[in-house]
Design a protein around this motif. Structure first.
Motif, short mmCIF file in Angstrom:
data_model
loop_
_atom_site.label_atom_id
_atom_site.label_comp_id
_atom_site.label_asym_id
_atom_site.label_seq_id
_atom_site.Cartn_x
_atom_site.Cartn_y
_atom_site.Cartn_z
N ALA A 100 -4.87 3.62 -12.24
CA ALA A 100 -3.41 3.57 -12.10
C ALA A 100 -2.74 3.88 -13.43
CB ALA A 100 -2.98 2.21 -11.59
N SER A 226 -2.75 -1.73 -10.72
CA SER A 226 -3.47 -1.62 -9.45
C SER A 226 -4.65 -2.57 -9.62
CB SER A 226 -3.94 -0.21 -9.17
OG SER A 226 -4.65 -0.17 -7.95
N ILE A 233 0.39 0.52 -6.69
CA ILE A 233 0.78 0.02 -8.01
C ILE A 233 1.89 -0.99 -7.83
CG2 ILE A 233 1.68 0.62 -10.28
CD1 ILE A 233 0.47 3.41 -9.91
#
Length: 273
Positions: A100, A226, A233
């Motif tokens: 992420a 994440s 997210i």
């Protein structure tokens, strides 16, 4: 019976009102408009076009949206987050914590067409440059041996960029990302910095906004993550300072307790370029 029903409705409404976060604005469409700083604080200035500006303006799904895993299941623990970033994560278990962070950094650079700055290392040290991928090369992985081979025509489309990221997600992680980043003092924190512990498992969260009290100089920051398995997210709450949550107080030393991981001030790192 009617009186009992009415009483229950009133009690339910009162309970729903208890603990409502006055720092969240339900009509906010991005981080900077959804989450307001506490009284006495103002957002720090960021340079136009910077990574910090990009993160502060990340689009959010509607207030109250739940976090979902890559396979469509709902994340069981709703208490760890206050907002969900409006960004698809794919249908495979790839975009986890470090991924992420990589995703956000790569999306920012791609948006600004800084293609030559998009590169990440695999866990074994192989450097995967996006420009190489966009020129039509693909990556062969055989055990611990990784190499490029020519396969496609030149293509800088978003679709091809997104496919590149999935390959990076598959072979990079907290171990590799931690080595790519450079350590910075926590007192020098900037939006875009990363709290990271490389390991199996390790974890990583990213600073997506900051605010400051001009009278005292105290700074606050917001974190997003994440996790495992791959999931949306999410902007994290602060489990220790409920009066300031989701903001975290910047402290010179000590532990940083997030809802699903404990970091220390020594875990703060920054992208080199």
């Amino acid at each position: 019976m009617k009186n009992c029903i009415t009483l229950c409705i009133v009690l339910l409404c009162c309970l729903q009102g208890i603990g409502q976060n006055t720092l969240l604005r339900a009509d906010g469409k991005e981080i900077r408009t959804r989450i307001v700083p506490p009284k006495g604080y103002a957002r720090v200035n960021v340079k136009e076009g910077s990574f910090g500006e990009y993160l502060r303006n990340l689009p959010l799904r509607s207030h109250g949206t739940k976090v979902y895993y890559f396979d469509g299941r709902e994340k069981w623990n709703r208490s760890v987050y206050c907002a969900v970033v409006d960004m698809e994560i794919g249908k495979r278990d790839l975009q986890q914590c470090a991924d992420a962070v990589i995703r956000l950094r790569a999306e920012y650079l791609y948006k600004h067409k800084a293609y030559d700055r998009i590169h990440f290392n695999f866990t074994n040290g192989f450097r995967a440059d996006y420009t190489k991928w966009a020129e039509g090369y693909r990556i062969s992985v055989k055990g611990n041996r990784v190499s490029w081979y020519k396969s496609k025509a030149k293509d800088y489309s978003y679709k091809t960029f997104r496919a590149y990221l999935d390959v990076v997600f598959a072979y990079a992680g907290t171990l590799s990302l931690a080595k790519e980043l450079t350590s910075v003092p926590v007192t020098s924190m900037q939006i875009g910095d990363v709290l990271i512990q490389g390991g199996s498992p390790g974890h990583a969260v990213i600073v997506v906004d900051m605010a400051e009290n001009p009278a005292t100089g105290e700074k606050l920051y917001l974190l997003a993550q994440s996790y495992m398995p791959a999931q949306d997210i999410q902007v994290l709450v602060n489990p220790k300072e409920r009066d300031k949550s989701p903001w975290y107080t910047l402290k010179r030393m000590g532990n940083i307790l997030t809802p699903e991981w404990r970091f220390t001030s020594a875990d703060l790192k920054r992208f080199k370029n």
